[in-house]
Design an enzyme around this catalytic site. Structure first.
Site, PDB file in Angstrom:
ATOM      1  N   ASP A  69      71.685   9.956 103.961  1.00  0.00           N
ATOM      2  CA  ASP A  69      70.354  10.497 104.219  1.00  0.00           C
ATOM      3  C   ASP A  69      70.188  11.694 103.304  1.00  0.00           C
ATOM      4  O   ASP A  69      71.037  12.593 103.271  1.00  0.00           O
ATOM      5  CB  ASP A  69      70.170  10.891 105.686  1.00  0.00           C
ATOM      6  CG  ASP A  69      68.681  10.976 106.024  1.00  0.00           C
ATOM      7  OD1 ASP A  69      67.995   9.935 105.935  1.00  0.00           O
ATOM      8  OD2 ASP A  69      68.194  12.067 106.349  1.00  0.00           O
ATOM      9  N   ARG A 179      74.245  13.613  95.681  1.00  0.00           N
ATOM     10  CA  ARG A 179      74.911  12.409  96.213  1.00  0.00           C
ATOM     11  C   ARG A 179      76.365  12.369  95.758  1.00  0.00           C
ATOM     12  O   ARG A 179      77.271  12.090  96.546  1.00  0.00           O
ATOM     13  CB  ARG A 179      74.131  11.182  95.718  1.00  0.00           C
ATOM     14  CG  ARG A 179      74.606   9.843  96.239  1.00  0.00           C
ATOM     15  CD  ARG A 179      73.505   8.794  96.152  1.00  0.00           C
ATOM     16  NE  ARG A 179      72.394   9.145  97.010  1.00  0.00           N
ATOM     17  CZ  ARG A 179      71.225   9.627  96.555  1.00  0.00           C
ATOM     18  NH1 ARG A 179      70.997   9.757  95.271  1.00  0.00           N
ATOM     19  NH2 ARG A 179      70.281   9.971  97.411  1.00  0.00           N
TER      20      ARG A 179
HETATM   21  P1  ITT Z   1      67.464   4.318 103.247  1.00  0.00           P
HETATM   22  O1  ITT Z   1      67.099   5.067 104.502  1.00  0.00           O
HETATM   23  O2  ITT Z   1      67.340   2.831 103.394  1.00  0.00           O
HETATM   24  O3  ITT Z   1      68.790   4.734 102.702  1.00  0.00           O
HETATM   25  P2  ITT Z   1      65.322   5.898 102.084  1.00  0.00           P
HETATM   26  O4  ITT Z   1      64.709   5.957 100.731  1.00  0.00           O
HETATM   27  O5  ITT Z   1      64.403   5.778 103.268  1.00  0.00           O
HETATM   28  O6  ITT Z   1      66.394   4.704 102.088  1.00  0.00           O
HETATM   29  P3  ITT Z   1      66.009   8.580 102.924  1.00  0.00           P
HETATM   30  O7  ITT Z   1      65.346   8.484 104.240  1.00  0.00           O
HETATM   31  O8  ITT Z   1      67.339   9.257 102.844  1.00  0.00           O
HETATM   32  O9  ITT Z   1      66.252   7.142 102.277  1.00  0.00           O
HETATM   33  O10 ITT Z   1      64.971   9.274 101.944  1.00  0.00           O
HETATM   34  C1  ITT Z   1      65.411   9.875 100.796  1.00  0.00           C
HETATM   35  C2  ITT Z   1      64.224  10.180  99.902  1.00  0.00           C
HETATM   36  O11 ITT Z   1      64.483  11.429  99.252  1.00  0.00           O
HETATM   37  C3  ITT Z   1      64.112   9.131  98.812  1.00  0.00           C
HETATM   38  O12 ITT Z   1      63.223   8.083  99.178  1.00  0.00           O
HETATM   39  C4  ITT Z   1      63.617   9.957  97.632  1.00  0.00           C
HETATM   40  O13 ITT Z   1      62.218  10.106  97.709  1.00  0.00           O
HETATM   41  C5  ITT Z   1      64.262  11.316  97.883  1.00  0.00           C
HETATM   42  N1  ITT Z   1      65.561  11.378  97.182  1.00  0.00           N
HETATM   43  C6  ITT Z   1      66.810  11.367  97.719  1.00  0.00           C
HETATM   44  N2  ITT Z   1      67.753  11.407  96.762  1.00  0.00           N
HETATM   45  C7  ITT Z   1      67.088  11.416  95.597  1.00  0.00           C
HETATM   46  C8  ITT Z   1      67.493  11.417  94.244  1.00  0.00           C
HETATM   47  O14 ITT Z   1      68.767  11.367  93.897  1.00  0.00           O
HETATM   48  N3  ITT Z   1      66.538  11.452  93.314  1.00  0.00           N
HETATM   49  C9  ITT Z   1      65.231  11.485  93.636  1.00  0.00           C
HETATM   50  N4  ITT Z   1      64.762  11.450  94.876  1.00  0.00           N
HETATM   51  C10 ITT Z   1      65.683  11.408  95.858  1.00  0.00           C
END
Ligand code: ITT
Length: 196
Positions: A69, A179
């Site tokens: 997350d 990450r």
């Molecule tokens: P899962 O829950 O299925 O893993 P998700 O996209 O919904 O997928 P999150 O709830 O953790 O995952 O949301 C993370 C959001 O934060 C992601 O959709 C991006 O918009 C942003 N994000 C996270 N890490 C990022 C990265 O390395 N680069 C750019 N944006 C990132």
């Protein structure tokens, strides 16, 4: 040992797999393993949500699973969008909408500092869950640069590299990202426990 990535985000999955390739795990996406799992992200912290993703994926599949997350915390916005980073603009993770919303919220603000946070949780069973966090500091640009990565990457500028996350190669991003820092901490804990 097989390890499932408890995510439906392709960008994340690519990075998780790349950073975990120096472990003995056979790292698989849900799709590669033939599973479909949707987790309701109703936790109040990154860690809570990461644990939920890992635990519910383990429960549904019986395979050790790693949940991620993550999100962007903008200083001038009191940490928003934070755990709501994917859905902040109404859709789910659509890059254009998210960046447009961020540009709008930051209009007229001088403080452009932000950090990415990532919480990872690895469920070896439903009760045995190992967690770790990682961070990466940067600033939000006024315009996009680069085509790599996903999400907010084109506007997240890292001073030490003089580039946005989207201008870095996948390997370069994986050396410094929130990450990769979270996974590095997770790997240390797994090694202390003798799991890897
Ligand atoms: P899962 O829950 O299925 O893993 P998700 O996209 O919904 O997928 P999150 O709830 O953790 O995952 O949301 C993370 C959001 O934060 C992601 O959709 C991006 O918009 C942003 N994000 C996270 N890490 C990022 C990265 O390395 N680069 C750019 N944006 C990132």
């Amino acid at each position: 040992m097989k390890l499932l990535m408890a995510t439906n985000n392709k960008g994340k999955a690519l990075e998780l797999k790349a950073v975990l390739k120096d472990t003995p795990f056979e790292v698989l996406s849900l799709k590669e393993a033939g599973f479909e799992v949707e987790v309701d992200e109703d936790g109040h912290t990154f860690i809570e949500n990461a644990i939920k993703k890992a635990k519910e994926t383990y429960r549904a599949t019986g395979v050790p699973s790693v949940g991620d997350d993550s999100g962007l915390e903008v200083y001038a916005l009191n940490g928003a969008p934070g755990i709501y980073s994917a859905r902040w603009a109404g859709g789910h993770g659509e890059q254009d909408l998210l960046i447009e919303k961020l540009m709008k919220e930051l209009q007229g603000k001088n403080d452009r500092r932000a950090r990415f946070t990532c919480a990872v949780a690895l469920a070896l069973s439903e009760e045995d869950i190992i967690c770790a966090e990682g961070y990466c500091e940067g600033v939000i640009l006024n315009e996009r640069r680069g085509n790599g990565g996903f999400g907010y990457d084109p506007v997240f500028y890292v001073e030490s590299k003089k580039k946005t996350f989207a201008e870095l190669t996948a390997d370069e991003k994986n050396q410094i990202s929130h990450r990769s820092m979270a996974l590095k901490n997770l790997k240390s804990k797994l090694s202390e426990r003798g799991v890897i």
